[in-house]
Motif scaffolding. Structure first.
Motif, PDB file in Angstrom:
ATOM      1  N   LEU A  33       0.785  -1.228  -0.177  1.00 14.35           N
ATOM      2  CA  LEU A  33      -0.038   0.002  -0.176  1.00 14.35           C
ATOM      3  C   LEU A  33       0.981   1.203  -0.128  1.00 14.35           C
ATOM      4  CD1 LEU A  33      -2.759  -1.094   2.369  1.00 14.35           C
ATOM      5  CD2 LEU A  33      -2.729  -1.250   0.052  1.00 14.35           C
ATOM      6  N   THR A  74     -19.485   7.627  -4.352  1.00 15.05           N
ATOM      7  CA  THR A  74     -18.587   7.871  -2.984  1.00 15.05           C
ATOM      8  C   THR A  74     -19.255   7.540  -1.893  1.00 15.05           C
ATOM      9  OG1 THR A  74     -17.741   9.949  -4.252  1.00 15.05           O
ATOM     10  CG2 THR A  74     -17.197   9.780  -1.903  1.00 15.05           C
ATOM     11  N   PHE A  75     -20.540   7.739  -1.511  1.00 14.00           N
ATOM     12  CA  PHE A  75     -21.231   7.201  -0.557  1.00 14.00           C
ATOM     13  C   PHE A  75     -21.215   5.776  -0.504  1.00 14.00           C
ATOM     14  CE2 PHE A  75     -25.190   5.937   1.618  1.00 14.00           C
ATOM     15  CZ  PHE A  75     -25.028   6.661   2.881  1.00 14.00           C
ATOM     16  N   LEU A  78     -17.935   4.390   0.572  1.00 16.60           N
ATOM     17  CA  LEU A  78     -17.617   4.521   2.178  1.00 16.60           C
ATOM     18  C   LEU A  78     -18.451   3.570   2.737  1.00 16.60           C
ATOM     19  CD1 LEU A  78     -16.405   7.065   3.541  1.00 16.60           C
ATOM     20  CD2 LEU A  78     -18.553   7.931   3.705  1.00 16.60           C
ATOM     21  N   MET A  79     -19.762   3.123   2.165  1.00 13.46           N
ATOM     22  CA  MET A  79     -20.392   2.172   3.004  1.00 13.46           C
ATOM     23  C   MET A  79     -20.027   0.821   2.886  1.00 13.46           C
ATOM     24  SD  MET A  79     -22.748   3.659   4.635  1.00 13.46           S
ATOM     25  CE  MET A  79     -21.875   5.132   5.110  1.00 13.46           C
ATOM     26  N   SER A  81     -16.724   0.294   2.735  1.00 14.03           N
ATOM     27  CA  SER A  81     -15.601   0.234   3.748  1.00 14.03           C
ATOM     28  C   SER A  81     -16.108  -0.263   5.027  1.00 14.03           C
ATOM     29  CB  SER A  81     -14.962   1.680   3.672  1.00 14.03           C
ATOM     30  OG  SER A  81     -13.608   1.429   3.527  1.00 14.03           O
ATOM     31  N   LEU A  82     -17.473   0.412   5.286  1.00 15.65           N
ATOM     32  CA  LEU A  82     -17.863   0.003   6.719  1.00 15.65           C
ATOM     33  C   LEU A  82     -18.173  -1.338   6.855  1.00 15.65           C
ATOM     34  CD1 LEU A  82     -19.233   0.539   9.410  1.00 15.65           C
ATOM     35  CD2 LEU A  82     -21.119   1.012   7.997  1.00 15.65           C
ATOM     36  N   ALA A  85     -15.141  -3.371   7.240  1.00 11.50           N
ATOM     37  CA  ALA A  85     -14.532  -3.322   8.696  1.00 11.50           C
ATOM     38  C   ALA A  85     -15.400  -4.245   9.752  1.00 11.50           C
ATOM     39  CB  ALA A  85     -14.741  -1.972   9.112  1.00 11.50           C
ATOM     40  N   LEU A 259      -7.415  -4.245   4.414  1.00  5.94           N
ATOM     41  CA  LEU A 259      -6.378  -3.216   4.207  1.00  5.94           C
ATOM     42  C   LEU A 259      -6.522  -2.772   2.482  1.00  5.94           C
ATOM     43  CD1 LEU A 259      -3.520  -4.464   6.385  1.00  5.94           C
ATOM     44  CD2 LEU A 259      -5.309  -2.633   7.147  1.00  5.94           C
ATOM     45  N   HIS A 262      -9.686  -0.763   1.984  1.00  2.51           N
ATOM     46  CA  HIS A 262      -9.811   0.495   2.696  1.00  2.51           C
ATOM     47  C   HIS A 262      -8.968   1.438   1.963  1.00  2.51           C
ATOM     48  CE1 HIS A 262     -12.513  -0.876   5.801  1.00  2.51           C
ATOM     49  NE2 HIS A 262     -11.708  -1.480   6.485  1.00  2.51           N
ATOM     50  N   PHE A 263      -7.717   0.850   1.385  1.00  4.30           N
ATOM     51  CA  PHE A 263      -6.924   1.709   0.903  1.00  4.30           C
ATOM     52  C   PHE A 263      -7.523   2.298  -0.593  1.00  4.30           C
ATOM     53  CE2 PHE A 263      -3.789   2.547  -2.796  1.00  4.30           C
ATOM     54  CZ  PHE A 263      -2.919   3.351  -2.009  1.00  4.30           C
ATOM     55  N   ASP A 265     -10.553   3.102  -0.765  1.00  3.42           N
ATOM     56  CA  ASP A 265     -11.407   3.884  -0.488  1.00  3.42           C
ATOM     57  C   ASP A 265     -10.862   5.235  -0.198  1.00  3.42           C
ATOM     58  OD1 ASP A 265     -14.093   5.147   0.555  1.00  3.42           O
ATOM     59  OD2 ASP A 265     -13.444   4.557   2.651  1.00  3.42           O
ATOM     60  N   ILE A 266      -9.561   5.212   0.571  1.00  2.00           N
ATOM     61  CA  ILE A 266      -9.038   6.311   0.658  1.00  2.00           C
ATOM     62  C   ILE A 266      -8.381   6.975  -0.477  1.00  2.00           C
ATOM     63  CG2 ILE A 266      -8.386   6.041   3.142  1.00  2.00           C
ATOM     64  CD1 ILE A 266      -5.718   5.161   2.467  1.00  2.00           C
ATOM     65  N   ILE A 269     -11.221   8.929  -1.757  1.00  2.00           N
ATOM     66  CA  ILE A 269     -11.386  10.281  -0.897  1.00  2.00           C
ATOM     67  C   ILE A 269     -10.638  11.229  -1.540  1.00  2.00           C
ATOM     68  CG2 ILE A 269     -10.938  11.168   1.345  1.00  2.00           C
ATOM     69  CD1 ILE A 269     -11.736   8.543   2.740  1.00  2.00           C
ATOM     70  N   PHE A 272     -11.903  12.154  -5.268  1.00  2.00           N
ATOM     71  CA  PHE A 272     -13.199  12.703  -5.229  1.00  2.00           C
ATOM     72  C   PHE A 272     -13.006  14.328  -5.157  1.00  2.00           C
ATOM     73  CE2 PHE A 272     -17.323  13.951  -2.737  1.00  2.00           C
ATOM     74  CZ  PHE A 272     -18.089  14.107  -3.684  1.00  2.00           C
TER      75      PHE A 272
END
Lengths: 281, 113
Positions: A33, A74-75, A78-79, A81-82, A85, A259, A262-263, A265-266, A269, A272
């Motif tokens: 990463l 984007t939303f 994000l979800m 990613s939740l 997790a 991991l 999530h990467f 996702d970031i 971010i 966007f």
């Protein structure tokens, strides 16, 4: 599962058997990463440098982009990613069923994000004459967002394989067909995801063309029914016929995959803000 | 169970509440994304909006890496390793923008026009 894992709680954040105290798989993923940060950093920098080179005669970037669609995707990411997790959290507690549902939801959200990107690219090329080759802005935009989309697609494939892996029987000698059944399972889940993406894309096109929902269903209804039956059958055949070889001790595999997800996702971010929102300021 | 495992289990007591924590963070991230989208339509000076967007993105970024990616609970070496890549990537990006800012990279033909 080892006897140690069966009797003692697993410390999911530290591994006392490695010289660093970090599980090797996790260390490998963090190293990858870190290198991917540099890769995306260059792509974002290139786009920001050339963002003022739109196609000749093209409308302003804010008239090309659809902030509603991008905000929605984007939303969704994000979800996802939740849910990823929560999947890691579930398997760290040994809750296999909850992990499977969370992984499935993550797969669906990832597929929706990919669909949004396919729809966006399709719309840009066909309706806005904004292509990969007619401007530097287009070249850098598609390279950056396309590379990110490829990462998402790889992530979705990885998620599907991990989901199916969670059905592997503990004693494969007694259940020799498990691999074949799980290949069928992967094919079914991948097929459903791909078909759902294209079905929704066609649905939007039908709505935009104003031909009504009847045109959509008349062309796709038997395909939909066939796909549903095939999926239900393959999921039924893929069901484990005994104890599975997937438990809390496999949490590190799910966490490493998490991991990566999530990467993705970031990175989105940053994209966007730097690629989309910046054009509206 | 070894003493170290016992200590580790004790140290990770908050693991029990991670479900709620993750949901709360996801909701916070959704709200921050909403603020970002609304912020671009405010009639403020561009530098204020750009600063707001950058700050909000950084906050979202940090929440994801420290909570969803578990850096908060992992050994600091993971954070250092990732920070190396981040600093190299971010630093090169920053230098490239300083050297070839978008305004300076306009084609000569557009200036002549």
């Amino acid at each position: 599962m080892s006897s140690h894992a069966a009797h003692a709680p697993i410390d999911h954040h530290h591994d006392h058997t490695t010289s660093t105290g970090i599980p090797n798989k996790k260390l490998l993923m963090w190293t990858f990463l870190a290198s991917d940060c540099m890769f995306f950093g260059m792509l974002i920098a290139t786009h920001l440098v050339y963002r003022l080179h739109p196609p000749p005669g093209a409308p302003a970037a804010q008239d090309i982009f659809s902030i509603e669609l991008t905000s929605f995707s984007t939303f969704i990411l994000l979800m996802s990613s939740l849910m990823m997790a929560l999947a890691v959290n579930a398997i760290q507690k040994g809750n296999l069923k909850s992990m499977r549902w969370s992984l499935l939801t993550t797969i669906v959200f990832g597929a929706i994000f990919l669909w949004c990107q396919v729809y966006e690219f399709d719309h840009f090329v066909k309706d806005r004459n904004f292509t990969l080759t007619n401007s530097l802005f287009g070249s850098t935009f598609y390279t950056l967002t396309g590379t990110h989309g490829t990462h998402v697609a790889i992530g979705v494939l990885w998620l599907i394989m991990m989901y199916v892996r969670s059905f592997q029987p503990r004693d494969t000698a007694k259940d020799r067909t498990w691999f074949l059944r799980n290949v069928l399972h992967v094919a079914a889940v991948t097929g459903v995801v791909l078909f759902a993406m294209f079905a929704v894309l066609n649905l939007v096109h039908v709505i935009q063309a104003g031909t009504g929902l009847g045109a959509f269903f008349s062309g796709s209804i038997w395909l939909l029914v066939g796909l549903a039956v095939t999926t239900a059958a393959s999921v039924h055949f893929a069901k484990p016929r005994g104890p599975v070889a997937f438990d809390e001790s496999n949490a590190i595999d799910v966490e490493s995959m998490g991991l990566y997800w999530h990467f993705v996702d970031i990175v989105w971010i940053v994209i966007f803000t730097a690629v989309y929102l910046l054009e509206y300021v | 169970m070894s003493a170290s495992a016992s200590t580790a289990a004790h140290d990770h007591g908050p693991d029990e509440n991670k479900y709620q924590l993750y949901v709360q963070i996801a909701m916070l991230l959704a709200v921050l994304t909403g603020i970002e989208i609304v912020a671009i339509f405010f009639p403020f000076a561009p530098w204020i909006i750009v600063t707001t967007l950058v700050v909000l993105s950084v906050v979202k970024f940090l929440f994801v890496i420290f909570y969803f990616m578990h850096l908060r609970w992992d050994k600091p070496f993971c954070t250092i390793l990732f920070a190396i890549g981040l600093v190299l990537g971010g630093g090169t990006l920053w230098v490239l923008l300083l050297l070839f800012g978008a305004q300076d990279s306009f084609p000569l033909t557009s200036i002549l026009d």
